[in-house]
Design an enzyme around this catalytic site. Structure first.
Site, mmCIF file in Angstrom:
data_model
loop_
_atom_site.group_PDB
_atom_site.id
_atom_site.type_symbol
_atom_site.label_atom_id
_atom_site.label_comp_id
_atom_site.label_asym_id
_atom_site.label_seq_id
_atom_site.Cartn_x
_atom_site.Cartn_y
_atom_site.Cartn_z
ATOM 1 C CG ASP A 97 -2.235 0.672 1.000
ATOM 2 O OD1 ASP A 97 -2.308 1.504 0.075
ATOM 3 O OD2 ASP A 97 -3.194 0.392 1.744
ATOM 4 C CG ASP A 129 -9.602 1.695 -0.785
ATOM 5 O OD1 ASP A 129 -8.638 1.796 -1.570
ATOM 6 O OD2 ASP A 129 -9.481 1.720 0.452
HETATM 7 C C1 GLA Z 1 -6.001 1.369 1.468
HETATM 8 C C2 GLA Z 1 -6.079 0.371 0.337
HETATM 9 C C3 GLA Z 1 -7.160 -0.656 0.624
HETATM 10 C C4 GLA Z 1 -6.876 -1.359 1.946
HETATM 11 C C5 GLA Z 1 -6.732 -0.328 3.064
HETATM 12 C C6 GLA Z 1 -6.235 -0.952 4.345
HETATM 13 O O1 GLA Z 1 -7.147 2.155 1.534
HETATM 14 O O2 GLA Z 1 -6.338 1.016 -0.884
HETATM 15 O O3 GLA Z 1 -7.259 -1.604 -0.412
HETATM 16 O O4 GLA Z 1 -5.706 -2.108 1.816
HETATM 17 O O5 GLA Z 1 -5.800 0.700 2.692
HETATM 18 O O6 GLA Z 1 -6.044 -0.016 5.353
#
Ligand code: GLA
Length: 408
Positions: free
Chosen positions: A160, A221
């Site tokens: 990430d 997301d």
């Molecule tokens: C980010 C990523 C997600 C997930 C969250 C976890 O938002 O884009 O896919 O992994 O972090 O905290």
């Protein structure tokens, strides 16, 4: 395994034009598996929520389900941990450690459990100081963390991009972790979020991203809703001129998890996600509760003919061909001159509408010249049979649903 590092060194010595690919031999077709985030997020209270907290028990149960309910057989082999698995501190040697109460056996034991069932284990870390949920990040420890994952037997890393300090540090971190993973000698699929974070700061160099990552997120997301799904689809189409050429065996755009089998999508919309994720050659990483999923969603996710389009050996990412009258036509060239075609009805009022699928709108590379055989795969299977080279086929498409057809 030829690592990025060696490839780069060789390229520099020989002054080769162009760039070496990641070339770790992984993800020759889009990765398939299960990832905890969308469905289970960062639930850490196992006393209150024993069956849905992020714990080794959750992953062991999902591993069992993946084997006993046909998921592994259908191709879903990576069982992936997302954020919130870590203890709040590194150990005395600066090594990462899993939360001791929720993962009492540690990640190595979980990896053994998963491997014993023929599955592979994915884990999550972050390029910056902390993960998005605030656990210790990898900044300053890329090599050590890559080695730790290799020692534990991890097979995939989702990396990430929260809490970085500058664009340079973000990009440098993504490159360094790629090289560090290759240096361990273990085959670890590298799933990045580099473009998602970098695109706010500069134009993304997708050729470079594809050199370092096996897959990469471009957009926010996904959530369990039709609104979210439409955003992802529209974003992908809007940037397809940049995204599509970057994809191919070993390197995939990742529009984020499949949310089929949860709460937010109607049947029509579940069909649209499965059809479009296959057309987009997306990683098929489900985030749902495999212990409790309705049979129709399960059958959709396990549909072998649809999965075959996603996994096709040509490795071409599909693209939107046209958008008119609230219809969207997408196509994905397949090996051997076949084609997958999808038609989505984006009008959200009324009933089924008719779309005329015309040969003249489709890919010029289609191998069938005199006789084309058309099979509808979604929402239900139907063999239309043979058509001549100038076919024009009326398709009936329900609101927010998609008809997926294969042309051979
Ligand atoms: C980010 C990523 C997600 C997930 C969250 C976890 O938002 O884009 O896919 O992994 O972090 O905290």
């Amino acid at each position: 395994m030829l690592g990025v590092w060696w490839a780069l060194a060789a390229g520099a010595l020989l002054c080769l034009p162009g760039a070496p690919g990641l070339n770790n031999g992984l993800a020759l077709s889009p990765p398939m598996g299960w990832l905890h985030w969308e469905r289970f997020m960062c639930e850490t209270d196992c006393e209150k929520n024993p069956s849905s907290c992020i714990s080794e028990q959750l992953f062991m149960q999902m591993a069992d389900m993946m084997v006993s309910n046909g998921w592994l057989k259908a191709g879903y082999k990576y069982l992936c941990i997302d954020d919130c698995w870590l203890a709040t501190e590194r150990d005395d040697n600066n090594r990462l450690q899993a939360d001791p109460t929720r993962f009492p056996g540690g990640i190595k034991k979980l990896a053994d459990y998963v491997h014993a069932r023929g599955l592979l284990l994915g884990i999550y870390q972050d390029v910056g100081k902390q993960t998005c949920a605030g656990y210790p990040g990898s900044l300053g420890f890329y090599e050590l963390d890559a080695q730790t994952f290799a020692d534990w037997g991890v097979d995939l890393l989702k990396f990430d991009g929260c809490n970085y300090e500058s664009l340079e540090q973000l990009e440098d971190g993504y490159r360094r972790m790629s090289i560090a993973l290759n240096h361990t000698g273990r085959h670890i699929l590298y799933s990045c979020e580099w473009p998602l974070y970098a695109r706010h700061l500069s134009k993304v160099n997708y050729t470079e991203v594809a050199e370092y990552c096996n897959s990469w997120r471009n957009f926010d997301d996904i959530q369990d809703s039709w609104t979210s799904l439409k955003y992802v689809i529209d974003f992908t189409a809007a940037f397809q001129d940049q995204l599509v050429p970057a994809a191919g065996p070993g390197a995939w755009n990742d529009p984020d998890m499949l949310v089929i089998g949860n709460f937010g999508l109607s049947w029509a919309q579940e069909v649209t996600q499965m059809a479009l994720w296959s057309i987009m050659a997306a990683p098929l990483l489900m985030s749902n509760d495999l212990r409790n999923i309705n049979p129709r969603s399960q059958a959709l996710l396990q549909n072998q003919e649809v999965i075959a389009i996603n996994q096709d050996s040509l490795g071409a990412q599909g693209y939107r061909v046209l958008k008119a009258n609230s219809f969207e036509l997408w196509e994905k060239p397949l090996a051997g001159g076949s084609l997958a075609v999808s038609v989505t009805n984006r009008q959200e009022i009324g009933g089924a509408r008719e779309f005329l699928l015309s040969r003249s709108d489709l890919w010029k590379g289609l191998a069938c010249k005199e006789k084309c055989y058309l099979t509808q795969l979604l929402p239900t299977r139907y063999e239309y049979g043979s058509f001549n080279a100038s076919f024009c086929l009326p398709l009936s498409v329900n609101p927010s649903s998609t008809v997926l057809v294969r042309v051979d």
